[in-house]
Write a protein that holds these residues in place. Structure first.
Motif, PDB file in Angstrom:
ATOM      1  N   PHE A   1      74.990  19.736 -23.144  1.00 32.69           N
ATOM      2  CA  PHE A   1      76.288  19.495 -22.248  1.00 32.69           C
ATOM      3  C   PHE A   1      77.625  19.787 -22.824  1.00 32.69           C
ATOM      4  O   PHE A   1      78.547  20.477 -22.253  1.00 32.69           O
ATOM      5  CB  PHE A   1      76.556  17.942 -21.903  1.00 32.69           C
ATOM      6  CG  PHE A   1      77.545  17.493 -21.004  1.00 32.69           C
ATOM      7  CD1 PHE A   1      77.632  17.963 -19.742  1.00 32.69           C
ATOM      8  CD2 PHE A   1      78.904  17.033 -21.597  1.00 32.69           C
ATOM      9  CE1 PHE A   1      78.836  17.371 -18.829  1.00 32.69           C
ATOM     10  CE2 PHE A   1      80.169  16.665 -20.957  1.00 32.69           C
ATOM     11  CZ  PHE A   1      79.911  16.896 -19.474  1.00 32.69           C
ATOM     12  N   SER A   2      77.587  19.903 -24.143  1.00 36.90           N
ATOM     13  CA  SER A   2      78.959  20.418 -25.058  1.00 36.90           C
ATOM     14  C   SER A   2      79.110  22.028 -24.649  1.00 36.90           C
ATOM     15  O   SER A   2      80.239  22.283 -24.600  1.00 36.90           O
ATOM     16  CB  SER A   2      78.941  20.232 -26.544  1.00 36.90           C
ATOM     17  OG  SER A   2      77.701  20.780 -27.068  1.00 36.90           O
ATOM     18  N   ILE A   3      78.059  22.702 -24.825  1.00 35.23           N
ATOM     19  CA  ILE A   3      78.062  24.255 -24.348  1.00 35.23           C
ATOM     20  C   ILE A   3      78.482  24.316 -22.747  1.00 35.23           C
ATOM     21  O   ILE A   3      79.216  25.121 -22.432  1.00 35.23           O
ATOM     22  CB  ILE A   3      76.891  24.966 -24.720  1.00 35.23           C
ATOM     23  CG1 ILE A   3      76.343  24.749 -26.114  1.00 35.23           C
ATOM     24  CG2 ILE A   3      77.075  26.374 -24.139  1.00 35.23           C
ATOM     25  CD1 ILE A   3      75.071  25.260 -26.392  1.00 35.23           C
ATOM     26  N   LEU A   4      77.862  23.519 -22.052  1.00 40.50           N
ATOM     27  CA  LEU A   4      78.310  23.581 -20.406  1.00 40.50           C
ATOM     28  C   LEU A   4      79.642  23.191 -20.223  1.00 40.50           C
ATOM     29  O   LEU A   4      80.608  24.046 -19.689  1.00 40.50           O
ATOM     30  CB  LEU A   4      77.446  22.654 -19.573  1.00 40.50           C
ATOM     31  CG  LEU A   4      77.610  22.557 -18.222  1.00 40.50           C
ATOM     32  CD1 LEU A   4      77.101  23.873 -17.800  1.00 40.50           C
ATOM     33  CD2 LEU A   4      76.907  21.383 -17.710  1.00 40.50           C
ATOM     34  N   TRP A   5      80.275  22.482 -21.074  1.00 41.39           N
ATOM     35  CA  TRP A   5      81.737  22.221 -21.026  1.00 41.39           C
ATOM     36  C   TRP A   5      82.802  23.116 -21.731  1.00 41.39           C
ATOM     37  O   TRP A   5      84.079  22.816 -21.718  1.00 41.39           O
ATOM     38  CB  TRP A   5      82.106  20.608 -21.195  1.00 41.39           C
ATOM     39  CG  TRP A   5      83.265  20.040 -21.050  1.00 41.39           C
ATOM     40  CD1 TRP A   5      84.243  19.656 -21.908  1.00 41.39           C
ATOM     41  CD2 TRP A   5      83.908  19.662 -19.800  1.00 41.39           C
ATOM     42  NE1 TRP A   5      85.361  19.424 -21.350  1.00 41.39           N
ATOM     43  CE2 TRP A   5      85.318  19.326 -20.169  1.00 41.39           C
ATOM     44  CE3 TRP A   5      83.413  19.848 -18.344  1.00 41.39           C
ATOM     45  CZ2 TRP A   5      86.189  18.906 -19.004  1.00 41.39           C
ATOM     46  CZ3 TRP A   5      84.378  19.624 -17.513  1.00 41.39           C
ATOM     47  CH2 TRP A   5      85.628  19.091 -17.745  1.00 41.39           C
TER      48      TRP A   5
ATOM     49  N   SER B   1      84.188  26.787 -16.708  1.00 48.44           N
ATOM     50  CA  SER B   1      83.607  26.905 -15.581  1.00 48.44           C
ATOM     51  C   SER B   1      82.212  26.367 -15.498  1.00 48.44           C
ATOM     52  O   SER B   1      81.122  26.683 -15.816  1.00 48.44           O
ATOM     53  CB  SER B   1      83.552  28.427 -15.214  1.00 48.44           C
ATOM     54  OG  SER B   1      82.822  29.139 -16.690  1.00 48.44           O
ATOM     55  N   VAL B   2      82.153  24.850 -15.380  1.00 48.45           N
ATOM     56  CA  VAL B   2      80.720  24.332 -15.162  1.00 48.45           C
ATOM     57  C   VAL B   2      80.019  24.587 -14.050  1.00 48.45           C
ATOM     58  O   VAL B   2      78.794  24.934 -14.293  1.00 48.45           O
ATOM     59  CB  VAL B   2      81.180  22.775 -15.116  1.00 48.45           C
ATOM     60  CG1 VAL B   2      79.770  21.921 -14.956  1.00 48.45           C
ATOM     61  CG2 VAL B   2      82.015  22.311 -16.492  1.00 48.45           C
ATOM     62  N   ILE B   3      80.433  24.659 -13.036  1.00 53.96           N
ATOM     63  CA  ILE B   3      79.629  24.861 -11.614  1.00 53.96           C
ATOM     64  C   ILE B   3      79.171  26.387 -11.667  1.00 53.96           C
ATOM     65  O   ILE B   3      77.998  26.699 -11.889  1.00 53.96           O
ATOM     66  CB  ILE B   3      80.312  24.810 -10.689  1.00 53.96           C
ATOM     67  CG1 ILE B   3      80.500  23.337 -10.365  1.00 53.96           C
ATOM     68  CG2 ILE B   3      79.626  25.419  -9.312  1.00 53.96           C
ATOM     69  CD1 ILE B   3      81.464  23.114  -9.310  1.00 53.96           C
ATOM     70  N   PRO B   4      79.800  27.514 -12.394  1.00 51.24           N
ATOM     71  CA  PRO B   4      79.194  28.654 -12.545  1.00 51.24           C
ATOM     72  C   PRO B   4      78.157  28.773 -13.532  1.00 51.24           C
ATOM     73  O   PRO B   4      77.133  29.520 -13.340  1.00 51.24           O
ATOM     74  CB  PRO B   4      80.404  29.628 -12.854  1.00 51.24           C
ATOM     75  CG  PRO B   4      81.641  29.001 -12.144  1.00 51.24           C
ATOM     76  CD  PRO B   4      81.258  27.470 -12.290  1.00 51.24           C
ATOM     77  N   LYS B   5      78.398  28.204 -14.625  1.00 52.87           N
ATOM     78  CA  LYS B   5      77.346  28.100 -15.725  1.00 52.87           C
ATOM     79  C   LYS B   5      76.049  27.248 -15.451  1.00 52.87           C
ATOM     80  O   LYS B   5      75.121  27.831 -15.610  1.00 52.87           O
ATOM     81  CB  LYS B   5      77.826  27.348 -16.954  1.00 52.87           C
ATOM     82  CG  LYS B   5      79.198  28.012 -17.857  1.00 52.87           C
ATOM     83  CD  LYS B   5      79.580  27.288 -18.860  1.00 52.87           C
ATOM     84  CE  LYS B   5      80.696  27.989 -19.690  1.00 52.87           C
ATOM     85  NZ  LYS B   5      81.075  27.233 -20.730  1.00 52.87           N
ATOM     86  N   LEU B   6      76.297  26.466 -14.532  1.00 45.77           N
ATOM     87  CA  LEU B   6      75.025  25.791 -13.994  1.00 45.77           C
ATOM     88  C   LEU B   6      74.340  26.742 -13.168  1.00 45.77           C
ATOM     89  O   LEU B   6      73.036  26.794 -13.105  1.00 45.77           O
ATOM     90  CB  LEU B   6      75.389  24.421 -13.080  1.00 45.77           C
ATOM     91  CG  LEU B   6      75.804  23.440 -13.845  1.00 45.77           C
ATOM     92  CD1 LEU B   6      76.252  22.019 -12.915  1.00 45.77           C
ATOM     93  CD2 LEU B   6      74.550  22.932 -14.841  1.00 45.77           C
ATOM     94  N   LEU B   7      75.026  27.495 -12.089  1.00 45.47           N
ATOM     95  CA  LEU B   7      74.416  28.383 -11.409  1.00 45.47           C
ATOM     96  C   LEU B   7      73.667  29.591 -12.098  1.00 45.47           C
ATOM     97  O   LEU B   7      72.641  30.021 -11.760  1.00 45.47           O
ATOM     98  CB  LEU B   7      75.416  29.082 -10.314  1.00 45.47           C
ATOM     99  CG  LEU B   7      75.605  28.040  -9.214  1.00 45.47           C
ATOM    100  CD1 LEU B   7      76.874  28.646  -8.362  1.00 45.47           C
ATOM    101  CD2 LEU B   7      74.673  27.666  -8.513  1.00 45.47           C
TER     102      LEU B   7
ATOM    103  N   VAL C   1      88.333  23.100  -9.736  1.00 44.80           N
ATOM    104  CA  VAL C   1      88.645  22.791 -10.670  1.00 44.80           C
ATOM    105  C   VAL C   1      87.636  23.293 -11.830  1.00 44.80           C
ATOM    106  O   VAL C   1      87.743  23.899 -12.796  1.00 44.80           O
ATOM    107  CB  VAL C   1      89.356  21.414 -11.092  1.00 44.80           C
ATOM    108  CG1 VAL C   1      89.348  21.300 -12.433  1.00 44.80           C
ATOM    109  CG2 VAL C   1      90.516  21.406 -10.414  1.00 44.80           C
ATOM    110  N   LEU C   2      86.413  22.700 -11.314  1.00 42.00           N
ATOM    111  CA  LEU C   2      85.213  22.941 -12.325  1.00 42.00           C
ATOM    112  C   LEU C   2      84.677  24.443 -12.222  1.00 42.00           C
ATOM    113  O   LEU C   2      83.533  24.734 -12.769  1.00 42.00           O
ATOM    114  CB  LEU C   2      84.122  21.987 -11.801  1.00 42.00           C
ATOM    115  CG  LEU C   2      84.296  20.533 -12.312  1.00 42.00           C
ATOM    116  CD1 LEU C   2      83.255  19.397 -11.770  1.00 42.00           C
ATOM    117  CD2 LEU C   2      84.783  20.302 -13.792  1.00 42.00           C
ATOM    118  N   THR C   3      85.170  25.206 -11.242  1.00 46.53           N
ATOM    119  CA  THR C   3      84.916  26.475 -11.059  1.00 46.53           C
ATOM    120  C   THR C   3      85.657  27.565 -11.850  1.00 46.53           C
ATOM    121  O   THR C   3      85.272  28.323 -12.581  1.00 46.53           O
ATOM    122  CB  THR C   3      84.542  26.829  -9.694  1.00 46.53           C
ATOM    123  OG1 THR C   3      83.782  26.069  -8.828  1.00 46.53           O
ATOM    124  CG2 THR C   3      84.076  28.384  -9.601  1.00 46.53           C
ATOM    125  N   LEU C   4      87.013  27.320 -11.538  1.00 43.75           N
ATOM    126  CA  LEU C   4      87.810  28.404 -12.363  1.00 43.75           C
ATOM    127  C   LEU C   4      89.355  27.477 -12.582  1.00 43.75           C
ATOM    128  O   LEU C   4      89.458  26.523 -11.856  1.00 43.75           O
ATOM    129  CB  LEU C   4      88.048  29.511 -11.552  1.00 43.75           C
ATOM    130  CG  LEU C   4      87.356  30.854 -11.484  1.00 43.75           C
ATOM    131  CD1 LEU C   4      87.920  31.872 -10.738  1.00 43.75           C
ATOM    132  CD2 LEU C   4      87.000  31.266 -12.831  1.00 43.75           C
TER     133      LEU C   4
END
Length: 173
Positions: free
Chosen positions: A10-14, A22-28, A144-147
């Protein structure tokens, strides 16, 4: 992933990348990597579906808020489709990172249109109106979680709420 021996925490994701979290793009990107083996097919189809959703949202705005009907509505939707799928948008459909560019725009469209629907819904109860406000907030949080440019939606929505003379408690919320 190589530096973390294939683990993604999660720390890398955040973790911030340039100005963005960019949490959502990283998840995609992770879904494309693990499910589709990094072919970018998933990411390209997501960008295409986001543009289709943008077209559908704008078509609904033209019908409901703009009160266009018949030929005027079809013309507006056709012109919008030409703009959304024009060759100038080519990079969004060729590179896997295009979804992170078009998703905040869809979120802004959803946020402003739901705020417009909120201000137009005079006959509904506060509970019925609340769904439009929650949709607006959810769209802004997704942007906000995208860009990081998604942060600009909050003050813009505040100004629009004041200009449209929405009730003070809703603008403060």
């Amino acid at each position: 992933l190589i530096g973390n021996h294939g683990h993604y925490s999660f720390s890398i994701l955040w973790r911030q990348q340039n100005d963005h979290r960019s949490v959502i793009p990283k998840l995609l990107f992770l879904a494309d990597l693990y499910i589709f083996h990094g072919t970018s097919t998933f990411l390209l189809s997501v960008a295409f579906c986001i543009q289709l959703a943008q077209l559908a949202c704008l078509a609904a705005i033209y019908a409901r808020i703009g009160k266009l009907s018949g030929v005027a509505w079809r013309t507006a939707v056709g012109l919008t489709a030409i703009c959304l799928f024009s060759p100038r948008q080519m990079e969004n459909f060729l590179f896997g990172s295009g979804h992170s560019m078009v998703l905040p725009l869809l979120c802004a469209t959803v946020a402003f249109s739901s705020l417009g629907m909120f201000s137009m819904s005079t006959m509904e109860t506060n509970h019925g109106k609340l769904r439009f406000l929650v949709l607006c907030w959810g769209a802004v949080v997704m942007a906000v979680l995208t860009l990081s440019s998604g942060f600009f939606l909050w003050p813009m929505l505040l100004v629009v709420g004041i200009v449209w003379r929405l009730p003070r408690q809703w603008v403060v919320a």
